[in-house]
Each structure stands twice: as structure tokens, then as C-alpha cells.
Design a protein around this motif. Sequence first.
Motif, PDB file in Angstrom:
ATOM      1  N   ALA A 122       2.925 -20.377  -6.407  1.00 50.55           N
ATOM      2  CA  ALA A 122       4.322 -20.233  -6.482  1.00 50.55           C
ATOM      3  C   ALA A 122       4.576 -19.162  -5.289  1.00 50.55           C
ATOM      4  CB  ALA A 122       4.729 -19.653  -7.680  1.00 50.55           C
ATOM      5  N   ASP A 123       3.303 -18.426  -4.877  1.00 51.51           N
ATOM      6  CA  ASP A 123       3.360 -17.388  -3.814  1.00 51.51           C
ATOM      7  C   ASP A 123       3.156 -18.242  -2.340  1.00 51.51           C
ATOM      8  OD1 ASP A 123       2.509 -15.607  -1.620  1.00 51.51           O
ATOM      9  OD2 ASP A 123       2.135 -14.149  -3.147  1.00 51.51           O
ATOM     10  N   TYR A 124       4.568 -18.189  -1.654  1.00 51.38           N
ATOM     11  CA  TYR A 124       4.383 -19.064  -0.405  1.00 51.38           C
ATOM     12  C   TYR A 124       3.008 -18.605   0.616  1.00 51.38           C
ATOM     13  CZ  TYR A 124       5.159 -20.221   4.532  1.00 51.38           C
ATOM     14  OH  TYR A 124       5.203 -21.022   5.662  1.00 51.38           O
ATOM     15  N   THR A 125       2.897 -17.375   0.643  1.00 47.74           N
ATOM     16  CA  THR A 125       1.727 -17.051   1.577  1.00 47.74           C
ATOM     17  C   THR A 125       0.453 -17.691   0.980  1.00 47.74           C
ATOM     18  OG1 THR A 125       2.818 -14.895   2.072  1.00 47.74           O
ATOM     19  CG2 THR A 125       0.470 -14.881   2.406  1.00 47.74           C
ATOM     20  N   VAL A 126       0.268 -17.657  -0.093  1.00 49.87           N
ATOM     21  CA  VAL A 126      -1.266 -18.368  -0.716  1.00 49.87           C
ATOM     22  C   VAL A 126      -1.075 -19.684  -0.813  1.00 49.87           C
ATOM     23  CG1 VAL A 126      -2.290 -18.658  -3.026  1.00 49.87           C
ATOM     24  CG2 VAL A 126      -1.227 -16.449  -2.542  1.00 49.87           C
ATOM     25  N   ALA A 127       0.114 -20.547  -0.958  1.00 46.44           N
ATOM     26  CA  ALA A 127       0.355 -21.849  -0.763  1.00 46.44           C
ATOM     27  C   ALA A 127       0.018 -22.009   0.791  1.00 46.44           C
ATOM     28  CB  ALA A 127       1.612 -22.567  -0.919  1.00 46.44           C
ATOM     29  N   HIS A 128       0.737 -21.422   1.687  1.00 48.29           N
ATOM     30  CA  HIS A 128       0.656 -21.565   3.198  1.00 48.29           C
ATOM     31  C   HIS A 128      -1.048 -21.413   3.657  1.00 48.29           C
ATOM     32  CE1 HIS A 128       0.813 -20.663   7.449  1.00 48.29           C
ATOM     33  NE2 HIS A 128       1.560 -21.340   7.404  1.00 48.29           N
ATOM     34  N   ASP A 129      -1.464 -20.418   3.411  1.00 46.30           N
ATOM     35  CA  ASP A 129      -2.909 -20.151   3.692  1.00 46.30           C
ATOM     36  C   ASP A 129      -3.875 -21.117   3.235  1.00 46.30           C
ATOM     37  OD1 ASP A 129      -1.981 -17.932   5.419  1.00 46.30           O
ATOM     38  OD2 ASP A 129      -2.710 -16.494   3.752  1.00 46.30           O
ATOM     39  N   ALA A 130      -3.850 -21.722   2.190  1.00 43.97           N
ATOM     40  CA  ALA A 130      -4.402 -22.780   1.368  1.00 43.97           C
ATOM     41  C   ALA A 130      -3.891 -24.196   1.587  1.00 43.97           C
ATOM     42  CB  ALA A 130      -4.627 -22.628   0.112  1.00 43.97           C
ATOM     43  N   ALA A 131      -2.980 -24.499   2.651  1.00 43.47           N
ATOM     44  CA  ALA A 131      -2.239 -25.590   2.748  1.00 43.47           C
ATOM     45  C   ALA A 131      -3.402 -26.819   3.165  1.00 43.47           C
ATOM     46  CB  ALA A 131      -1.435 -25.692   3.811  1.00 43.47           C
TER      47      ALA A 131
END
Length: 102
Positions: A58-67
Motif C-alpha cells: 500500500a506504500d507506493y515506493t515499496v510497490a514501485h521498487d518491487a514492481a
Amino acid sequence: MKRIGILLPLALISCTKKSATRDTCSTTVSYITIIKPLFISKCSTGGCHDGILLPSLADYTVAHDAAKDIRNAVVRGIMPKNGSLSQAEKSAISCWIDNGAL
């Protein structure tokens, strides 16, 4: 001359298929409106990406970095761990990532 007559239709078919595939992945799939709610409902559960055991998607940075890892796990059926995704949900995640995870 016969080679051109044979190769031209093949080239046209090839181009058609590529553009048809591109059209199925909408650039309107956004993290805020589609992906984040999906991650919250399917992935932010106890023992999964709840921010305690694993970082919250739910944290954009986490999701983006793990895309890339997310896409791989979703396509292979490894994620979500405690449930399943419809084909439309899998496609939305893949499209979001393929379009740069914006």
C-alpha cells in the motif's frame, strides 16, 4: 517478385498482432485508483504484505521498487499468498508495471 508477394502479407499480420497486444494494456491503470486498492484488499493481510512481516504494498515506493518481482510472482501464481487474483486483476497489475509503474 514472388517472395515480396509472400512476405508482405506476413509482415502485415505480424504488425497487426503487435499493435493488438499493445492496445489490450491500458495506460490508464494507475496505482492510486486501481493498484493500491487491489494490493490493500488482496495483499495487505496478516502474514503477508501488512507492513509487519513484509513491507506494505500500500506504500507506493515499496510497490514501485518491487514492481518486477511483483509482476513475476503474480504471473507465476505465487502472489497473493492467501488468495487468488482474477485474470482482470493480474492484467491490471501487469499493465501498471509494463507502463512504468507510475
